[in-house]
Design an enzyme around this catalytic site. Structure first.
Site, PDB file in Angstrom:
ATOM      1  N   GLU A   1      -5.137   0.876   9.185  1.00 48.28           N
ATOM      2  CA  GLU A   1      -4.622   2.235   9.422  1.00 48.28           C
ATOM      3  C   GLU A   1      -4.540   2.521  10.926  1.00 48.28           C
ATOM      4  O   GLU A   1      -3.573   3.094  11.411  1.00 48.28           O
ATOM      5  CB  GLU A   1      -5.546   3.283   8.786  1.00 48.28           C
ATOM      6  CG  GLU A   1      -5.454   3.377   7.278  1.00 48.28           C
ATOM      7  CD  GLU A   1      -6.523   2.543   6.588  1.00 48.28           C
ATOM      8  OE1 GLU A   1      -6.926   1.500   7.148  1.00 48.28           O
ATOM      9  OE2 GLU A   1      -6.954   2.925   5.485  1.00 48.28           O
TER      10      GLU A   1
ATOM     11  N   ASP B   1       0.853  -1.191   0.000  1.00 44.39           N
ATOM     12  CA  ASP B   1       0.000   0.000   0.000  1.00 44.39           C
ATOM     13  C   ASP B   1       0.886   1.236   0.000  1.00 44.39           C
ATOM     14  O   ASP B   1       2.112   1.116  -0.012  1.00 44.39           O
ATOM     15  CB  ASP B   1      -0.975  -0.017   1.196  1.00 44.39           C
ATOM     16  CG  ASP B   1      -2.322   0.571   0.781  1.00 44.39           C
ATOM     17  OD1 ASP B   1      -2.334   1.746   0.364  1.00 44.39           O
ATOM     18  OD2 ASP B   1      -3.331  -0.148   0.845  1.00 44.39           O
TER      19      ASP B   1
ATOM     20  N   GLU C   1      -9.586   2.932  -5.666  1.00 41.57           N
ATOM     21  CA  GLU C   1      -9.224   4.288  -5.252  1.00 41.57           C
ATOM     22  C   GLU C   1      -8.012   4.817  -6.024  1.00 41.57           C
ATOM     23  O   GLU C   1      -6.961   5.068  -5.433  1.00 41.57           O
ATOM     24  CB  GLU C   1      -8.950   4.298  -3.738  1.00 41.57           C
ATOM     25  CG  GLU C   1     -10.176   3.911  -2.926  1.00 41.57           C
ATOM     26  CD  GLU C   1      -9.926   3.882  -1.420  1.00 41.57           C
ATOM     27  OE1 GLU C   1     -10.821   4.262  -0.673  1.00 41.57           O
ATOM     28  OE2 GLU C   1      -8.831   3.449  -0.999  1.00 41.57           O
TER      29      GLU C   1
ATOM     30  N   HIS D   1      -2.462   3.353  -4.796  1.00 41.08           N
ATOM     31  CA  HIS D   1      -1.960   2.847  -3.509  1.00 41.08           C
ATOM     32  C   HIS D   1      -0.528   2.337  -3.629  1.00 41.08           C
ATOM     33  O   HIS D   1      -0.187   1.280  -3.117  1.00 41.08           O
ATOM     34  CB  HIS D   1      -2.880   1.736  -2.985  1.00 41.08           C
ATOM     35  CG  HIS D   1      -4.168   2.264  -2.427  1.00 41.08           C
ATOM     36  ND1 HIS D   1      -4.237   2.974  -1.262  1.00 41.08           N
ATOM     37  CD2 HIS D   1      -5.445   2.186  -2.891  1.00 41.08           C
ATOM     38  CE1 HIS D   1      -5.501   3.311  -1.011  1.00 41.08           C
ATOM     39  NE2 HIS D   1      -6.254   2.860  -1.991  1.00 41.08           N
TER      40      HIS D   1
HETATM   41  C1  ACM Z   1     -10.961  -0.452  -0.208  1.00 44.28           C
HETATM   42  O1  ACM Z   1     -11.535  -0.439   0.900  1.00 44.28           O
HETATM   43  N1  ACM Z   1     -10.292   0.621  -0.640  1.00 44.28           N
HETATM   44  C2  ACM Z   1     -11.010  -1.615  -1.059  1.00 44.28           C
END
Ligand code: ACM
Length: 607
Positions: free
Chosen positions: A470, A189, A326, A263
């Site tokens: 996170e 990530d 994203e 990411h």
């Molecule tokens: C995600 O929660 N961005 C897959």
């Protein structure tokens, strides 16, 4: 006539031996069919495991692993029939994959299935074992069991925070006991790259580490404040292979995820030439969606194909997850290279460029005998031909993909995001990313959307919960967020929809599993008790009943608004509320488990 009489007697006998006491079989996930009989099988030092076929012998080894872990002993393994035995039979099984038959009589245990099926029979057997003093026994039962879904997954994000191999193995053991069969390992990530890639050593020298990590939630400090501590880590290829084997021994397939084209800031920090000229880059210590993404040029594909080539030597899974979620397109909008590729390939926009990007990777994976999974954003700009879609932004992406004939894994954030808080008032919980995902909402999820026809529903391979990290930096917190919600997930994935019932799960099976999880040293969140408040007509007062969901735990409570600890009233059964002359009160309580673990303080208004 005689034959009929005999049959009749047999049926009568069977009826009395296996009286309908299904409710007392407390296996999680609840089996498709389970009957409890009369009597028990005693496991003693002369009991052995009979396992003839190599598959059965492998499962026998795992049975001993779990016996040793839970009870501190192992059984002898025989390859010839003996009495007083647990017989594992993988030879004659014509049962579907993962299905099993488990029969316990007072004389012994028989488990039938393929390797995965017998493994699950063993897991059920382990849950059935009762210990009284030194004696272990198993109740007489007859179980025929099979999964509702072929894919029963848990995603672990080790990119945001690194969790070492021992912690992953600890989680895999619990997953196996719950008959979850897929670990989706989110290995990369923005904030960290976690897998050794021999051809690109800077991925582990640079991308695996960040200088500092944001403290608190996003709204807590403006500007952000940081902990000032270097954080990171990675798995060597050898460690990753060991995890894959450890998981496979437990019927769990590990699917690696290598995120692209977004990411990926951590990669750009080491290999800035793969970005869109917006550097310099550093491995960020804050969360969210980052604009810094791969450029769509040839060196990027060379890099990704090299990485995937090494990944494929480590992970034998049919699927490789390539992320795809994203991906802000801002950098591609202003990049001459991206615009040139859009123009040359007659693509409509940057979304089609992402589809083109994913398409190239899919072709590469397919050529190597692998199938691609991506998050539901891969639908934007057109789905690639063979992709499986993981639906996370609700169910819409999954529904669309299934209608288009693609396979789907359901992991909607409404029901399957176990990084969300476990209480409505987030302040009563450890810091979480936000949201509110209580146990019953996980449990009551049905991964087959009614918007699909039964033919389209066949594309729903299964279900997965996602553990984003996170805000999860310790093993204790990881386990707290996972359990008990991953226990509910297990029934979503395995148990037939018609056999699912939240009350039944919470009151009968959950307490047994939580006690067992606690004994094995796994942390979890003690759920709120079931508090029932009824009117007591004769006294015009309220009758309050508190039932906790961890077996043999204690409840301490106050109803005068004051703090609860072990100095206040110990709950000993339903009680009447004080005489309040109609004034409302608040019941506050804590739950203390047999191992002395204390819950959060919970409160309920008595009106
Ligand atoms: C995600 O929660 N961005 C897959």
């Amino acid at each position: 006539m005689k034959k009929n009489l005999f049959l009749f007697a047999l049926i009568l006998f069977a009826r009395t031996t296996f009286a309908q006491q299904t409710d007392e079989v407390t296996i999680v996930p609840k089996p498709a069919f389970a009957e409890k009989g009369v009597g028990q099988f005693i496991i003693n030092q002369h009991t052995s495991i009979v396992a003839k076929e190599p598959d059965a012998q492998k499962v026998a080894g795992m049975f001993n692993y779990f016996l040793k872990k839970q009870y501190g002993f192992t059984l002898n393994i025989n390859n010839a029939a003996v009495t007083n035995a647990v017989v594992l039979n993988t030879s004659s099984a014509k049962l579907p994959n993962e299905s099993y038959q488990l029969k316990v009589t007072s004389k012994g245990v028989n488990i039938l299935g393929n390797r995965a099926g017998v493994f699950y029979g063993v897991q059920s057997l382990l849950q059935l074992i009762q210990q009284k003093g030194k004696q272990l026994s198993v109740p007489v039962v007859n179980i025929n069991d099979e999964p509702n879904f072929a894919y029963r997954g848990l995603m672990m994000d080790v990119g945001r925070h690194f969790f070492d191999a021992n912690e992953i193995k600890k989680i895999l053991d619990v997953m196996a006991s719950l008959k979850l069969n897929t670990l989706h390992w989110h290995l990369t990530d923005d904030q960290g790259w976690r897998l050794e890639i021999k051809k690109y050593p800077k991925l582990t020298a640079i991308s695996a580490w960040r200088d500092s990590t944001i403290i608190g939630g996003y709204g807590d400090f403006n500007p952000f404040i940081y902990d000032g501590k270097k954080s990171g880590g990675f798995y060597t290829q050898e460690q990753a292979r060991e995890i894959v084997k450890y998981a496979a021994d437990r019927n769990i397939e590990v699917i690696p995820e290598i995120e692209m084209p977004g990411h990926s800031t951590a990669v750009l920090a080491a290999y800035p030439e793969l970005g869109n000229g917006t550097g310099p880059y550093k491995v960020p210590g804050y969360w969210g969606v980052h604009n810094t993404i791969y450029n769509p040029g040839e060196p990027t594909f060379q890099f990704l194909q090299d990485v995937l080539t090494e990944v494929m030597t480590i992970f034998p899974s049919k699927y490789i997850h390539i992320g795809g979620d994203e991906v802000p397109k801002d950098e591609w909008k202003t990049s001459a290279l991206a615009q040139k590729i859009i123009h040359e390939n007659k693509l409509k926009d940057e979304h089609e460029l992402q589809s083109w990007f994913i398409n190239r990777i899919e072709k590469f994976l397919n050529k190597n005998g692998k199938s691609l999974i991506g998050w539901d954003e891969i639908l934007e700009g057109g789905l690639t031909p063979n992709a499986t879609v993981m639906s996370w932004r609700g169910e819409a992406g999954g529904i669309q993909a299934a209608k288009e004939g693609h396979n789907v894994i359901m992991s909607p954030n409404s029901n399957m995001y176990v990084d969300h808080a476990q209480a409505k008032d987030g302040k009563t919980e450890p810091l979480a990313i936000g949201g509110f995902l209580p146990l019953d909402v996980v449990y009551n999820y049905n991964p087959r959307p009614t918007a699909l026809t039964s033919d389209q529903q066949k594309h729903i391979l299964g279900v997965q919960a996602n553990m984003w990290t996170e805000y999860v930096s310790t093993n204790n917190k990881l386990e707290y967020m996972l359990f008990p919600r991953a226990i509910a997930l297990a029934e979503v994935g395995w148990t037939k929809t018609e056999n699912k019932n939240y009350e039944d799960f919470a009151s009968k099976r959950l307490p047994v599993v939580l006690e067992s999880i606690e004994r094995s040293g796994v942390n979890y969140r003690i759920p709120e008790a079931n508090v029932v408040i009824t009117d007591d007509a004769p006294t015009k007062r309220k009758r309050i009943t508190i039932t906790p969901f961890v077996a043999d735990s204690k409840v301490y409570y106050t109803i005068d608004g004051h703090k609860v600890d072990n100095t206040v009233d110990l709950y000993s059964g339903p009680f009447l509320s004080p005489i309040t002359n109609g004034r409302p009160l608040t019941l506050k309580y804590i739950i203390v488990t047999p191992e002395n673990k204390t819950s959060n303080e919970f409160s309920v208004d008595i009106k």
